[in-house]
Design a protein around this motif. Structure first.
Motif, PDB file in Angstrom:
ATOM      1  N   ARG A  55     -12.495 -25.511  25.861  1.00 34.82           N
ATOM      2  CA  ARG A  55     -13.378 -24.885  24.878  1.00 34.82           C
ATOM      3  C   ARG A  55     -12.619 -23.871  24.036  1.00 34.82           C
ATOM      4  O   ARG A  55     -12.774 -23.813  22.825  1.00 34.82           O
ATOM      5  N   ASP A  56     -11.759 -23.112  24.688  1.00 35.16           N
ATOM      6  CA  ASP A  56     -11.057 -22.037  23.997  1.00 35.16           C
ATOM      7  C   ASP A  56      -9.830 -22.502  23.218  1.00 35.16           C
ATOM      8  O   ASP A  56      -9.430 -21.854  22.260  1.00 35.16           O
ATOM      9  N   HIS A  57      -9.233 -23.621  23.630  1.00 35.72           N
ATOM     10  CA  HIS A  57      -7.963 -24.022  23.019  1.00 35.72           C
ATOM     11  C   HIS A  57      -7.923 -25.462  22.541  1.00 35.72           C
ATOM     12  O   HIS A  57      -6.944 -25.882  21.937  1.00 35.72           O
ATOM     13  N   GLY A  58      -8.958 -26.217  22.835  1.00 37.31           N
ATOM     14  CA  GLY A  58      -8.935 -27.629  22.485  1.00 37.31           C
ATOM     15  C   GLY A  58      -9.819 -27.927  21.291  1.00 37.31           C
ATOM     16  O   GLY A  58     -10.337 -27.026  20.629  1.00 37.31           O
ATOM     17  N   PRO A  59     -10.019 -29.203  21.031  1.00 39.29           N
ATOM     18  CA  PRO A  59     -10.898 -29.595  19.926  1.00 39.29           C
ATOM     19  C   PRO A  59     -12.355 -29.308  20.263  1.00 39.29           C
ATOM     20  O   PRO A  59     -12.722 -29.199  21.421  1.00 39.29           O
ATOM     21  N   LYS A  60     -13.163 -29.172  19.251  1.00 36.82           N
ATOM     22  CA  LYS A  60     -14.604 -28.980  19.447  1.00 36.82           C
ATOM     23  C   LYS A  60     -15.199 -30.344  19.786  1.00 36.82           C
ATOM     24  O   LYS A  60     -15.403 -31.185  18.929  1.00 36.82           O
ATOM     25  N   TYR A  61     -15.453 -30.552  21.057  1.00 36.91           N
ATOM     26  CA  TYR A  61     -15.956 -31.827  21.552  1.00 36.91           C
ATOM     27  C   TYR A  61     -17.255 -31.563  22.299  1.00 36.91           C
ATOM     28  O   TYR A  61     -17.306 -30.734  23.219  1.00 36.91           O
ATOM     29  N   ALA A  62     -18.312 -32.268  21.914  1.00 35.98           N
ATOM     30  CA  ALA A  62     -19.633 -32.041  22.496  1.00 35.98           C
ATOM     31  C   ALA A  62     -19.629 -32.208  24.012  1.00 35.98           C
ATOM     32  O   ALA A  62     -20.324 -31.473  24.727  1.00 35.98           O
ATOM     33  N   GLY A  63     -18.841 -33.143  24.524  1.00 37.67           N
ATOM     34  CA  GLY A  63     -18.799 -33.390  25.964  1.00 37.67           C
ATOM     35  C   GLY A  63     -18.350 -32.183  26.761  1.00 37.67           C
ATOM     36  O   GLY A  63     -18.827 -31.947  27.877  1.00 37.67           O
ATOM     37  N   ILE A  64     -17.429 -31.408  26.195  1.00 38.30           N
ATOM     38  CA  ILE A  64     -16.960 -30.184  26.868  1.00 38.30           C
ATOM     39  C   ILE A  64     -18.126 -29.208  27.018  1.00 38.30           C
ATOM     40  O   ILE A  64     -18.376 -28.667  28.099  1.00 38.30           O
ATOM     41  N   TYR A  65     -18.858 -29.011  25.928  1.00 38.48           N
ATOM     42  CA  TYR A  65     -19.972 -28.064  25.955  1.00 38.48           C
ATOM     43  C   TYR A  65     -21.110 -28.564  26.848  1.00 38.48           C
ATOM     44  O   TYR A  65     -21.758 -27.777  27.535  1.00 38.48           O
ATOM     45  N   ALA A  66     -21.340 -29.870  26.855  1.00 40.43           N
ATOM     46  CA  ALA A  66     -22.385 -30.431  27.712  1.00 40.43           C
ATOM     47  C   ALA A  66     -22.047 -30.221  29.189  1.00 40.43           C
ATOM     48  O   ALA A  66     -22.906 -29.811  29.979  1.00 40.43           O
ATOM     49  N   LYS A  67     -20.788 -30.493  29.562  1.00 34.69           N
ATOM     50  CA  LYS A  67     -20.378 -30.293  30.969  1.00 34.69           C
ATOM     51  C   LYS A  67     -20.457 -28.819  31.336  1.00 34.69           C
ATOM     52  O   LYS A  67     -20.900 -28.467  32.436  1.00 34.69           O
ATOM     53  N   LEU A  68     -20.000 -27.934  30.435  1.00 33.53           N
ATOM     54  CA  LEU A  68     -20.092 -26.497  30.709  1.00 33.53           C
ATOM     55  C   LEU A  68     -21.550 -26.083  30.891  1.00 33.53           C
ATOM     56  O   LEU A  68     -21.880 -25.352  31.827  1.00 33.53           O
ATOM     57  N   GLY A  69     -22.417 -26.564  30.015  1.00 32.45           N
ATOM     58  CA  GLY A  69     -23.840 -26.227  30.126  1.00 32.45           C
ATOM     59  C   GLY A  69     -24.427 -26.677  31.443  1.00 32.45           C
ATOM     60  O   GLY A  69     -25.173 -25.933  32.089  1.00 32.45           O
ATOM     61  N   ALA A  70     -24.085 -27.885  31.854  1.00 33.29           N
ATOM     62  CA  ALA A  70     -24.602 -28.403  33.127  1.00 33.29           C
ATOM     63  C   ALA A  70     -24.073 -27.583  34.304  1.00 33.29           C
ATOM     64  O   ALA A  70     -24.830 -27.274  35.241  1.00 33.29           O
ATOM     65  N   LEU A  71     -22.791 -27.235  34.266  1.00 33.38           N
ATOM     66  CA  LEU A  71     -22.228 -26.431  35.360  1.00 33.38           C
ATOM     67  C   LEU A  71     -22.849 -25.048  35.411  1.00 33.38           C
ATOM     68  O   LEU A  71     -23.212 -24.558  36.489  1.00 33.38           O
ATOM     69  N   TYR A  72     -22.983 -24.404  34.246  1.00 35.57           N
ATOM     70  CA  TYR A  72     -23.606 -23.081  34.227  1.00 35.57           C
ATOM     71  C   TYR A  72     -25.049 -23.160  34.729  1.00 35.57           C
ATOM     72  O   TYR A  72     -25.509 -22.295  35.477  1.00 35.57           O
ATOM     73  N   SER A  73     -25.761 -24.209  34.343  1.00 33.50           N
ATOM     74  CA  SER A  73     -27.129 -24.381  34.816  1.00 33.50           C
ATOM     75  C   SER A  73     -27.174 -24.519  36.325  1.00 33.50           C
ATOM     76  O   SER A  73     -28.017 -23.899  36.992  1.00 33.50           O
ATOM     77  N   ARG A 118     -30.538 -33.064  25.970  1.00 31.74           N
ATOM     78  CA  ARG A 118     -31.922 -32.680  25.640  1.00 31.74           C
ATOM     79  C   ARG A 118     -32.796 -32.616  26.894  1.00 31.74           C
ATOM     80  O   ARG A 118     -33.618 -31.709  27.039  1.00 31.74           O
ATOM     81  N   GLU A 119     -32.597 -33.570  27.792  1.00 28.78           N
ATOM     82  CA  GLU A 119     -33.370 -33.585  29.033  1.00 28.78           C
ATOM     83  C   GLU A 119     -33.077 -32.347  29.881  1.00 28.78           C
ATOM     84  O   GLU A 119     -33.996 -31.716  30.419  1.00 28.78           O
ATOM     85  N   LEU A 120     -31.805 -31.985  29.981  1.00 31.42           N
ATOM     86  CA  LEU A 120     -31.438 -30.797  30.757  1.00 31.42           C
ATOM     87  C   LEU A 120     -31.999 -29.537  30.080  1.00 31.42           C
ATOM     88  O   LEU A 120     -32.511 -28.645  30.771  1.00 31.42           O
ATOM     89  N   LEU A 121     -31.933 -29.471  28.758  1.00 29.19           N
ATOM     90  CA  LEU A 121     -32.515 -28.332  28.050  1.00 29.19           C
ATOM     91  C   LEU A 121     -34.001 -28.230  28.330  1.00 29.19           C
ATOM     92  O   LEU A 121     -34.530 -27.133  28.544  1.00 29.19           O
ATOM     93  N   GLU A 122     -34.678 -29.352  28.332  1.00 27.79           N
ATOM     94  CA  GLU A 122     -36.126 -29.359  28.604  1.00 27.79           C
ATOM     95  C   GLU A 122     -36.405 -28.865  30.030  1.00 27.79           C
ATOM     96  O   GLU A 122     -37.325 -28.070  30.253  1.00 27.79           O
ATOM     97  N   GLN A 123     -35.599 -29.316  30.985  1.00 29.80           N
ATOM     98  CA  GLN A 123     -35.780 -28.875  32.358  1.00 29.80           C
ATOM     99  C   GLN A 123     -35.575 -27.361  32.481  1.00 29.80           C
ATOM    100  O   GLN A 123     -36.336 -26.682  33.171  1.00 29.80           O
ATOM    101  N   ILE A 124     -34.552 -26.849  31.813  1.00 28.46           N
ATOM    102  CA  ILE A 124     -34.241 -25.423  31.896  1.00 28.46           C
ATOM    103  C   ILE A 124     -35.353 -24.591  31.273  1.00 28.46           C
ATOM    104  O   ILE A 124     -35.791 -23.596  31.842  1.00 28.46           O
ATOM    105  N   THR A 125     -35.802 -25.009  30.096  1.00 28.76           N
ATOM    106  CA  THR A 125     -36.782 -24.196  29.396  1.00 28.76           C
ATOM    107  C   THR A 125     -38.183 -24.312  29.978  1.00 28.76           C
ATOM    108  O   THR A 125     -39.035 -23.459  29.702  1.00 28.76           O
ATOM    109  N   SER A 126     -38.446 -25.328  30.801  1.00 32.34           N
ATOM    110  CA  SER A 126     -39.769 -25.462  31.407  1.00 32.34           C
ATOM    111  C   SER A 126     -39.862 -24.796  32.778  1.00 32.34           C
ATOM    112  O   SER A 126     -40.904 -24.854  33.421  1.00 32.34           O
ATOM    113  N   ARG A 127     -38.793 -24.164  33.216  1.00 34.54           N
ATOM    114  CA  ARG A 127     -38.804 -23.488  34.533  1.00 34.54           C
ATOM    115  C   ARG A 127     -39.639 -22.239  34.497  1.00 34.54           C
ATOM    116  O   ARG A 127     -39.738 -21.500  33.628  1.00 34.54           O
TER     117      ARG A 127
END
Length: 119
Positions: free
Chosen positions: A63-81, A110-119
């Motif tokens: 995230r800090d040094h590589g290309p902006k790739y959605a998969g990186i952010y998705a995996k980070l989001g899932a791990l943080y969740s 989107r599904e993970l976002l929905e799960q998080i926001t409906s908690r």
């Protein structure tokens, strides 16, 4: 050759030889520390081994040094969740959607976002 070590590592991973795969991916990265695909895939292998902190370190590095790739952010989001850090999860999942709103993983994000926001 970094690419060959990465290829071997992913072949081993697909054959469920996970520890050997991790060693080959480590080799690939040692040979070329800018091999972003090997770093991303090593994070995936580490997640499968339950090595979440190590996977986070790899993904944060990308995230800090590589290309902006959605998969990186998705995996980070899932791990943080999974660690209960909802604020960081939301930031990273939304960034994944901003980067690639119609990509292959967008529905899962989107599904993970929905799960998080409906908690």
């Amino acid at each position: 050759n970094s690419v060959l070590a990465w290829t071997l590592g992913m072949t081993l991973f697909r054959r469920n030889r996970v520890q050997e795969a991790l060693r080959e991916l480590d080799t690939a990265i040692a040979l070329d520390d800018r091999n972003t695909v090997a770093i991303f895939d090593r994070a995936r292998v580490r997640i499968s081994l339950g090595e979440r902190d190590e996977a986070l370190a790899d993904l944060e590095r990308l995230r800090d040094h590589g290309p902006k790739y959605a998969g990186i952010y998705a995996k980070l989001g899932a791990l943080y969740s999974s660690q209960g850090d909802i604020d960081k999860a939301l930031v990273h999942l939304n960034t994944a959607l901003d980067l690639d709103p119609k990509g292959a993983g967008a529905a899962e994000v989107r599904e993970l976002l929905e799960q998080i926001t409906s908690r």
